[in-house]
Write a protein that holds these residues in place. Structure first.
Motif, PDB file in Angstrom:
ATOM      1  N   TRP A  68       0.843  -1.194   0.000  1.00 36.02           N
ATOM      2  CA  TRP A  68       0.000   0.000   0.000  1.00 36.02           C
ATOM      3  C   TRP A  68       0.883   1.252   0.000  1.00 36.02           C
ATOM      4  O   TRP A  68       1.857   1.352   0.742  1.00 36.02           O
ATOM      5  CB  TRP A  68      -0.898   0.019   1.241  1.00 36.02           C
ATOM      6  N   GLY A  69       0.535   2.194  -0.868  1.00 34.18           N
ATOM      7  CA  GLY A  69       1.266   3.450  -0.945  1.00 34.18           C
ATOM      8  C   GLY A  69       2.475   3.434  -1.853  1.00 34.18           C
ATOM      9  O   GLY A  69       3.102   4.471  -2.067  1.00 34.18           O
ATOM     10  N   SER A  70       2.809   2.254  -2.417  1.00 30.52           N
ATOM     11  CA  SER A  70       4.013   2.168  -3.244  1.00 30.52           C
ATOM     12  C   SER A  70       3.871   2.926  -4.566  1.00 30.52           C
ATOM     13  O   SER A  70       4.872   3.299  -5.186  1.00 30.52           O
ATOM     14  CB  SER A  70       4.358   0.705  -3.529  1.00 30.52           C
ATOM     15  N   SER A  71       2.629   3.165  -4.997  1.00 31.22           N
ATOM     16  CA  SER A  71       2.418   3.899  -6.250  1.00 31.22           C
ATOM     17  C   SER A  71       2.175   5.391  -6.009  1.00 31.22           C
ATOM     18  O   SER A  71       1.947   6.151  -6.948  1.00 31.22           O
ATOM     19  CB  SER A  71       1.219   3.311  -7.013  1.00 31.22           C
ATOM     20  N   MET A  72       2.221   5.815  -4.754  1.00 32.70           N
ATOM     21  CA  MET A  72       1.993   7.210  -4.408  1.00 32.70           C
ATOM     22  C   MET A  72       3.224   8.047  -4.732  1.00 32.70           C
ATOM     23  O   MET A  72       4.353   7.638  -4.469  1.00 32.70           O
ATOM     24  CB  MET A  72       1.665   7.308  -2.917  1.00 32.70           C
ATOM     25  N   ARG A  73       2.997   9.222  -5.308  1.00 32.23           N
ATOM     26  CA  ARG A  73       4.106  10.086  -5.697  1.00 32.23           C
ATOM     27  C   ARG A  73       3.878  11.532  -5.231  1.00 32.23           C
ATOM     28  O   ARG A  73       2.778  12.054  -5.346  1.00 32.23           O
ATOM     29  CB  ARG A  73       4.276  10.092  -7.219  1.00 32.23           C
ATOM     30  N   ALA A  74       4.946  12.146  -4.716  1.00 36.52           N
ATOM     31  CA  ALA A  74       4.914  13.580  -4.432  1.00 36.52           C
ATOM     32  C   ALA A  74       5.117  14.294  -5.761  1.00 36.52           C
ATOM     33  O   ALA A  74       6.123  14.072  -6.434  1.00 36.52           O
ATOM     34  CB  ALA A  74       6.016  13.954  -3.450  1.00 36.52           C
ATOM     35  N   ILE A  75       4.157  15.132  -6.150  1.00 33.49           N
ATOM     36  CA  ILE A  75       4.231  15.700  -7.489  1.00 33.49           C
ATOM     37  C   ILE A  75       4.449  17.209  -7.543  1.00 33.49           C
ATOM     38  O   ILE A  75       4.864  17.720  -8.577  1.00 33.49           O
ATOM     39  CB  ILE A  75       2.977  15.334  -8.310  1.00 33.49           C
ATOM     40  N   TYR A  76       4.174  17.927  -6.446  1.00 32.60           N
ATOM     41  CA  TYR A  76       4.451  19.370  -6.479  1.00 32.60           C
ATOM     42  C   TYR A  76       4.401  19.933  -5.065  1.00 32.60           C
ATOM     43  O   TYR A  76       3.470  19.666  -4.325  1.00 32.60           O
ATOM     44  CB  TYR A  76       3.439  20.110  -7.353  1.00 32.60           C
ATOM     45  N   THR A  77       5.416  20.706  -4.697  1.00 35.58           N
ATOM     46  CA  THR A  77       5.432  21.429  -3.424  1.00 35.58           C
ATOM     47  C   THR A  77       5.290  22.915  -3.721  1.00 35.58           C
ATOM     48  O   THR A  77       6.050  23.456  -4.525  1.00 35.58           O
ATOM     49  CB  THR A  77       6.736  21.168  -2.656  1.00 35.58           C
ATOM     50  N   PHE A  78       4.314  23.545  -3.092  1.00 34.04           N
ATOM     51  CA  PHE A  78       4.118  24.978  -3.338  1.00 34.04           C
ATOM     52  C   PHE A  78       4.375  25.769  -2.063  1.00 34.04           C
ATOM     53  O   PHE A  78       4.133  25.308  -0.951  1.00 34.04           O
ATOM     54  CB  PHE A  78       2.712  25.272  -3.886  1.00 34.04           C
ATOM     55  N   PHE A 106      -0.461  17.551   1.843  1.00 36.71           N
ATOM     56  CA  PHE A 106       0.126  17.414   3.175  1.00 36.71           C
ATOM     57  C   PHE A 106       1.235  18.428   3.392  1.00 36.71           C
ATOM     58  O   PHE A 106       1.855  18.904   2.438  1.00 36.71           O
ATOM     59  CB  PHE A 106       0.691  16.001   3.361  1.00 36.71           C
ATOM     60  N   LYS A 107       1.463  18.748   4.656  1.00 39.80           N
ATOM     61  CA  LYS A 107       2.575  19.628   4.981  1.00 39.80           C
ATOM     62  C   LYS A 107       3.872  19.027   4.437  1.00 39.80           C
ATOM     63  O   LYS A 107       4.051  17.813   4.438  1.00 39.80           O
ATOM     64  CB  LYS A 107       2.684  19.825   6.498  1.00 39.80           C
ATOM     65  N   TYR A 108       4.744  19.901   4.002  1.00 41.22           N
ATOM     66  CA  TYR A 108       6.019  19.500   3.412  1.00 41.22           C
ATOM     67  C   TYR A 108       6.789  18.565   4.345  1.00 41.22           C
ATOM     68  O   TYR A 108       6.894  18.809   5.549  1.00 41.22           O
ATOM     69  CB  TYR A 108       6.842  20.751   3.123  1.00 41.22           C
ATOM     70  N   LYS A 109       7.288  17.492   3.777  1.00 42.74           N
ATOM     71  CA  LYS A 109       8.085  16.463   4.449  1.00 42.74           C
ATOM     72  C   LYS A 109       7.258  15.516   5.322  1.00 42.74           C
ATOM     73  O   LYS A 109       7.831  14.696   6.043  1.00 42.74           O
ATOM     74  CB  LYS A 109       9.227  17.089   5.262  1.00 42.74           C
ATOM     75  N   ILE A 110       5.930  15.619   5.283  1.00 41.16           N
ATOM     76  CA  ILE A 110       5.082  14.617   5.930  1.00 41.16           C
ATOM     77  C   ILE A 110       4.475  13.754   4.831  1.00 41.16           C
ATOM     78  O   ILE A 110       3.776  14.261   3.952  1.00 41.16           O
ATOM     79  CB  ILE A 110       3.947  15.255   6.759  1.00 41.16           C
ATOM     80  N   GLU A 111       4.759  12.468   4.841  1.00 34.51           N
ATOM     81  CA  GLU A 111       4.184  11.574   3.844  1.00 34.51           C
ATOM     82  C   GLU A 111       2.800  11.120   4.289  1.00 34.51           C
ATOM     83  O   GLU A 111       2.588  10.834   5.462  1.00 34.51           O
ATOM     84  CB  GLU A 111       5.083  10.347   3.638  1.00 34.51           C
ATOM     85  N   PRO A 112       1.847  11.064   3.369  1.00 34.29           N
ATOM     86  CA  PRO A 112       0.483  10.658   3.722  1.00 34.29           C
ATOM     87  C   PRO A 112       0.367   9.145   3.911  1.00 34.29           C
ATOM     88  O   PRO A 112      -0.343   8.456   3.189  1.00 34.29           O
ATOM     89  CB  PRO A 112      -0.344  11.159   2.543  1.00 34.29           C
ATOM     90  N   LYS A 113       1.087   8.648   4.898  1.00 30.80           N
ATOM     91  CA  LYS A 113       1.109   7.219   5.183  1.00 30.80           C
ATOM     92  C   LYS A 113       1.089   7.004   6.690  1.00 30.80           C
ATOM     93  O   LYS A 113       1.653   7.803   7.445  1.00 30.80           O
ATOM     94  CB  LYS A 113       2.370   6.566   4.607  1.00 30.80           C
ATOM     95  N   TRP A 114       0.471   5.906   7.137  1.00 26.73           N
ATOM     96  CA  TRP A 114       0.470   5.569   8.555  1.00 26.73           C
ATOM     97  C   TRP A 114       1.887   5.454   9.098  1.00 26.73           C
ATOM     98  O   TRP A 114       2.140   5.745  10.258  1.00 26.73           O
ATOM     99  CB  TRP A 114      -0.245   4.234   8.779  1.00 26.73           C
ATOM    100  N   GLU A 115       2.809   5.000   8.251  1.00 26.16           N
ATOM    101  CA  GLU A 115       4.169   4.740   8.705  1.00 26.16           C
ATOM    102  C   GLU A 115       4.999   6.006   8.947  1.00 26.16           C
ATOM    103  O   GLU A 115       6.044   5.953   9.584  1.00 26.16           O
ATOM    104  CB  GLU A 115       4.912   3.849   7.695  1.00 26.16           C
ATOM    105  N   ASP A 116       4.537   7.138   8.407  1.00 23.78           N
ATOM    106  CA  ASP A 116       5.287   8.372   8.613  1.00 23.78           C
ATOM    107  C   ASP A 116       5.334   8.683  10.114  1.00 23.78           C
ATOM    108  O   ASP A 116       4.313   8.615  10.793  1.00 23.78           O
ATOM    109  CB  ASP A 116       4.623   9.540   7.869  1.00 23.78           C
ATOM    110  N   PRO A 117       6.508   9.030  10.657  1.00 26.02           N
ATOM    111  CA  PRO A 117       6.630   9.272  12.091  1.00 26.02           C
ATOM    112  C   PRO A 117       5.671  10.325  12.632  1.00 26.02           C
ATOM    113  O   PRO A 117       5.208  10.225  13.769  1.00 26.02           O
ATOM    114  CB  PRO A 117       8.087   9.737  12.244  1.00 26.02           C
ATOM    115  N   VAL A 118       5.364  11.337  11.832  1.00 26.01           N
ATOM    116  CA  VAL A 118       4.450  12.392  12.284  1.00 26.01           C
ATOM    117  C   VAL A 118       3.009  11.889  12.329  1.00 26.01           C
ATOM    118  O   VAL A 118       2.219  12.291  13.184  1.00 26.01           O
ATOM    119  CB  VAL A 118       4.556  13.635  11.369  1.00 26.01           C
ATOM    120  N   CYS A 119       2.667  10.993  11.415  1.00 22.98           N
ATOM    121  CA  CYS A 119       1.289  10.489  11.319  1.00 22.98           C
ATOM    122  C   CYS A 119       1.026   9.256  12.187  1.00 22.98           C
ATOM    123  O   CYS A 119      -0.135   8.934  12.473  1.00 22.98           O
ATOM    124  CB  CYS A 119       0.961  10.129   9.869  1.00 22.98           C
TER     125      CYS A 119
END
Length: 220
Positions: A68-78, A106-119
């Motif tokens: 899960w999440g392996s096909s997720m891509r960060a595509i633009y930071t504004f 999502f806030k910069y450097k937070i990945e939208p995944k359960w495994e992200d330390p912030v999440c």
């Protein structure tokens, strides 16, 4: 043209615009919740408190056997309000996305995944809509995030819209699920911002990982 192609094109155009004049803004259709560009006016860009990143999980790239999440891509930071409006006005809104797509902000450097330390110790509030009916609330949610409209703004990780065959769901992810005071405040404020009348629920990520169809811990 898909979301990823649109954003890549916009990134190229933005670099070209920077070479011409980084502060010149163009006319367009804008919501007044955040500062909007005015034709011919030279001024400094409006910078939100945080940088934000759009992530896209392309349904055509998903596999039943993939993690899960392996096909997720960060595509633009504004980093400016002007960049946000340029992106928003040139990409598909939820009602036009393909079934199976997941679009995150999502806030910069937070990945939208359960495994992200912030999440990891967080959870999410969710609102469900009939197919094609979430566009307005998705925009209002994005504006609330970028405009720092939540009293417990530090608790916010980001938001995602999930597009499925019969429905669309917007979820607001937060950091500390056990902080009931903060979560209830966020849920109530979000409902008010959306003008949503029905009860919404908050699920702990830890519960969702353990069992499918986890029950709400909080409701407002």
């Amino acid at each position: 043209m898909g979301v990823e192609e649109n954003l890549k094109s916009l990134s190229t155009k933005e670099e070209e615009n920077k070479n011409r004049n980084p502060n010149l803004k163009e006319e367009g259709d804008y919501d007044t919740t955040l500062p909007s560009p005015k034709k011919g006016i030279m001024e400094q860009p409006h910078q939100p408190e945080h940088l934000w990143t759009f992530w896209f999980d392309n349904p055509s790239a998903k596999s039943k056997h993939a993690t899960w999440g392996s096909s997720m891509r960060a595509i633009y930071t504004f980093s400016t309000v002007e960049q946000f409006w340029s992106l928003y006005n040139n990409i598909h809104h939820p009602s036009k996305l393909a079934v199976g797509a997941d679009f995150h902000c999502f806030k910069y450097k937070i990945e939208p995944k359960w495994e992200d330390p912030v999440c990891a110790n967080g959870g999410k509030w969710s609102v469900t809509f009939h197919r094609g009916k979430s566009d307005r609330c998705w925009l209002y949610t994005l504006l609330a995030l970028i405009g720092e409209q939540f009293r417990y703004g530090d608790e916010i990780c980001g938001a995602v819209v999930n597009v499925r065959g019969r429905q669309e769901k917007i979820a607001l992810w937060t950091k500390n699920a056990t902080n009931e005071t903060a979560q209830i405040s966020i849920g109530k404020q979000w409902k008010e911002l959306l003008g949503h009348k029905e009860t919404i629920g908050f699920i702990f990520h830890e519960d969702a990982k353990r069992e499918r169809g986890a029950k709400n811990r909080y409701t407002v």
